[in-house]
Design an enzyme around this catalytic site. Structure first.
Site, PDB file in Angstrom:
ATOM      1  N   ASP A 282     -13.438  25.662 -19.796  1.00  0.00           N
ATOM      2  CA  ASP A 282     -12.406  24.782 -19.265  1.00  0.00           C
ATOM      3  C   ASP A 282     -12.562  23.443 -19.983  1.00  0.00           C
ATOM      4  O   ASP A 282     -13.605  23.143 -20.555  1.00  0.00           O
ATOM      5  CB  ASP A 282     -12.554  24.623 -17.750  1.00  0.00           C
ATOM      6  CG  ASP A 282     -11.244  24.222 -17.086  1.00  0.00           C
ATOM      7  OD1 ASP A 282     -10.361  23.683 -17.792  1.00  0.00           O
ATOM      8  OD2 ASP A 282     -11.094  24.415 -15.872  1.00  0.00           O
ATOM      9  N   TRP A 283     -11.522  22.642 -19.942  1.00  0.00           N
ATOM     10  CA  TRP A 283     -11.513  21.420 -20.744  1.00  0.00           C
ATOM     11  C   TRP A 283     -12.609  20.456 -20.272  1.00  0.00           C
ATOM     12  O   TRP A 283     -12.603  19.992 -19.132  1.00  0.00           O
ATOM     13  CB  TRP A 283     -10.134  20.780 -20.673  1.00  0.00           C
ATOM     14  CG  TRP A 283      -9.193  21.279 -21.732  1.00  0.00           C
ATOM     15  CD1 TRP A 283      -8.421  20.511 -22.543  1.00  0.00           C
ATOM     16  CD2 TRP A 283      -8.921  22.642 -22.133  1.00  0.00           C
ATOM     17  NE1 TRP A 283      -7.701  21.306 -23.421  1.00  0.00           N
ATOM     18  CE2 TRP A 283      -7.983  22.608 -23.193  1.00  0.00           C
ATOM     19  CE3 TRP A 283      -9.393  23.888 -21.707  1.00  0.00           C
ATOM     20  CZ2 TRP A 283      -7.504  23.749 -23.828  1.00  0.00           C
ATOM     21  CZ3 TRP A 283      -8.931  25.049 -22.334  1.00  0.00           C
ATOM     22  CH2 TRP A 283      -7.995  24.969 -23.378  1.00  0.00           C
TER      23      TRP A 283
END
Length: 714
Positions: A282-283
């Site tokens: 995930d970012w």
């Protein structure tokens, strides 16, 4: 030794960060080892699928020609046109992959559609609509040249009633979510788009999902059986459907960060479930370099993260084996070839808002599908004396607002519509045939909801109902909305959960309010009478310590399973929804499809297909019922199958079907039961296992409206 060195370095970095951010002097050492270590990362080879094997052959031949620096570049995200961009190797013909979300269509671009949120798609209880939703999204992603779509979503599953992102998933049940994951994955990838199933795993709250000044991320502490039977369950469906990538989550699981948790990535995903595609962070969810590489992370987003200028050195000094790096790159390239994106896939057509560019309109005729899904996912929960459908009353991208659509319909019927968008106590005209009150409940990524009610909108509903004997309430909600403040008011004749329906919101609600379409949506979650009824499942866990802990002590018992176990009567149960027609259930029959209910042997070559051993997906029983429309409206009914597995929750969804019927017409509905549907996860044997004994079989219109019951014996 390499693992020991990596751990020591990691600990030193954590200590430095702790001092810099003002953490307490509490030690994290007692939390080490609570998530079992699983090393090394299994190398992807294509598994048992010939198409994957062919893709791996092509990918491997390219990777063998890459320099060390080129390999590393592929695994590092880069800032660019898209929300995420992988590295590229031009000389070998491997382009940068463009990644784009969102939960209801392509984010931030022009001439794209605003789709319903996945929670609406789940509320349809319709596999065909789920598939068409994925297909339409895939057409738009492909049209924009986007390689990777950051969906479908089964994490969060919906454990926390006030969870800020529950609306992104299909509902608070693993079987329903699994059906959605399978159908949307299939629809997306048939268009050549790489689906990225997320967030894997156990990202069930937004509060303290990331490290901050207070300390590390929340740790979701969950037992092995619960992980498998509840939270990994829907991802199995996506994998079995061929999903080519997954996104690991922000929070820690059993005190190990999701994107460096070897038990989740190496153990469950890449060993037990045979993942052949790649895992993306995930970012900004990567919190260590060597540890994440060795735990099974393949691609870091949105930039180089801890691998920026370091992964090359880690390979050179032996902290990360070059074979692990080769596996990362091969998995990414194999997914690209597996979806045939090297064969005429459109160029990236994503642009910032302030750059003049060519118009790429990918909407096609998707508005009609959006309208259909939104109507099918609209849930009617109260309808006194047939207040709905309306009978031409005399008052009542782009987004068709409910006001606009209702006004158009009233004008067509030569009526009058009056409105008030501001005050909490609007004027009610004496001649009004009906008063429509629209209220909403907002939620978003990064924070959890603070309440399942709203003082202003509750008072608005009560004020209108005081002066209007036919008050109809429409709720646009990002999840659960408790309604007991006013639900039993005698002047409130109808209540509709319309959830988050997308750009055709107004048209779809008019379709239902006026009876052009009979409502058939079903609640994909449980609506309690009081917020306190959710108990420990109401709020995100609040912790002020540097290493916050969220203990999933409820185990398998979330949502309706929790209410069943605690013997709590909900206001509206999971699977509930009314229709303008009536239906009769009859003739429940159970037949054996295969007599082979013995324990399954491992594959002879040790290869595990994506989604788990093939025999898990064998149908071993079939349940059939006859459904008859006995009412006055052509309508759809949603019969649901619930199974009572020994040593498990007394009732678990294991089948559903949305069936359209004209009046006085009967249809036979069939529910196949696979080996997985009837199995539990044996934590000792570390495999799925059927139990000997009696299984209850119930078919009904909701999880508490059971019309027929029987049993089967293994």
């Amino acid at each position: 030794m390499a693992g020991l060195i990596a751990s020591t370095v990691c600990f030193a970095l954590l200590a430095a960060r702790a001092a810099g951010q003002g953490y307490t002097n509490a030690s994290e050492v007692p939390n080490y080892g609570l998530s079992p270590p699983v090393y090394p990362t299994p190398q992807g080879k294509g598994g048992s699928d010939p198409d994957w094997r062919a893709a791996y052959s092509r990918a491997s031949s390219i990777v063998q020609q890459m320099t060390l620096e080129e390999k590393v570049s592929v695994t590092r995200g880069h800032i660019g046109l898209c929300v995420g961009n992988s590295g590229k190797v031009d000389r070998l013909g491997l382009p940068a992959l463009c990644f784009a979300d969102a939960p209801d269509g392509i984010r931030g671009q022009e001439f794209v559609s605003a789709f319903p949120a996945q929670i609406v798609v789940g509320a349809t209880f319709d596999r065909e609509l789920m598939y068409r939703y994925g297909k339409a999204l895939g057409e738009e992603y492909r049209g924009k040249g986007i390689n990777v779509a950051l969906l479908p979503v089964a994490g969060p599953l919906g454990r926390v009633a006030r969870g800020g992102r529950n609306w992104e998933g299909f509902g608070a049940d693993p079987y329903l979510s699994g059906a959605g994951m399978r159908a949307v994955t299939t629809g997306l990838q048939q268009q050549g788009v790489i689906a990225q199933a997320k967030h894997c795993l156990l990202n069930e709250q937004e509060y303290r999902r990331n490290p901050e000044s207070m300390g590390e991320s929340m740790s979701s502490n969950v037992d092995d059986r619960t992980i498998h039977e509840l939270y990994a369950f829907p991802f199995m469906d996506a994998l079995h459907a061929g999903v080519a990538s997954l996104m690991c989550s922000y929070q820690r699981t059993n005190n190990s960060y999701g994107c460096q948790n070897s038990k989740l990535l190496n153990g469950i995903l890449k060993t037990e479930l045979g993942v052949q595609g790649f895992v993306t962070s995930d970012w900004a969810a990567q919190h260590a370099g060597v540890a994440s590489a060795n735990a099974g992370l393949d691609l870091v987003m949105p930039d180089g993260g801890y691998w920026d200028n370091n992964l090359t050195q880690a390979v050179q000094n032996g902290s990360v084996a070059e074979s692990r790096l080769d596996d990362m790159v091969t998995r990414i390239a194999a997914a690209y070839f597996h979806l045939a994106q090297d064969q005429g896939y459109p160029e990236v057509g994503v642009y910032p808002y302030d750059v003049k560019h060519e118009i790429i309109d990918v909407r096609d005729e998707h508005a009609s599908l959006i309208r259909e899904i939104a109507a099918a996912g609209t849930v009617l929960v109260k309808n006194v004396n047939n207040a709905l459908p309306l009978k031409a009353p005399s008052t009542p991208p782009y987004v068709i607002s409910p006001f606009s659509a209702i006004q158009d319909r009233v004008i067509k019927d030569r009526g009058t519509v009056r409105w008030d968008f501001d005050v909490v106590n609007p004027t009610v005209y004496a001649n009004a045939d009906a008063c429509l009150v629209f209220i909403n409940a907002y939620a978003s990524e990064s924070f959890d909801r603070t309440s399942l009610t709203d003082t202003f909108s509750d008072q608005l509903v009560k004020n209108v109902a005081t002066n209007c004997s036919n008050t109809i309430v429409v709720i646009h909600s990002a999840g659960i909305r408790v309604v007991d403040e006013w639900i039993e008011h005698p002047n409130i004749t109808a209540v509709v959960f319309a959830l988050l329906p997308g750009q055709e919101s107004g048209n779809s609600i008019v379709d239902v309010l006026y009876g052009d379409i009979s409502p058939s949506g079903r609640l994909p979650f449980t609506v309690a009478k009081n917020e306190s009824d959710y108990g420990i499942l109401l709020n995100s866990t609040i912790s002020s310590g540097p290493f916050p802990q969220d203990n999933f002590t409820e185990g398998l018992y979330i949502d309706y399973r929790y209410f069943d176990k605690q013997n709590i009567t909900p206001r509206y149960e999971f699977g509930y929804g009314l229709s303008y027609s009536q239906f009769d259930y009859a003739d429940l029959e159970i037949s054996t499809v295969t007599g082979n209910t013995t324990e399954y042997p491992p594959s002879s070559d040790g290869t595990v297909p994506q989604g788990g051993p093939a025999v898990l997906w064998d149908t071993i029983f079939e349940v059939t019922v006859n459904i008859t429309n006995t009412g006055d409206h052509t309508a759809a009914e949603v019969p649901q199958l619930y199974i009572g597995v020994p040593d498990a929750p007394i009732r678990q969804l294991r089948g559903f079907e949305r069936v359209h019927l004209a009046t006085n017409v009967t249809s036979t509905v069939s529910f196949p039961l696979t080996r997985r549907d009837l199995s539990i996860w044996d934590v000792v044997a570390q495999q799925w296992r059927l139990q000997r004994g009696e299984y209850t079989v119930e078919v009904g219109a909701s999880s508490r409206d059971i019309r027929l019951d029987s049993s089967l014996t293994i």
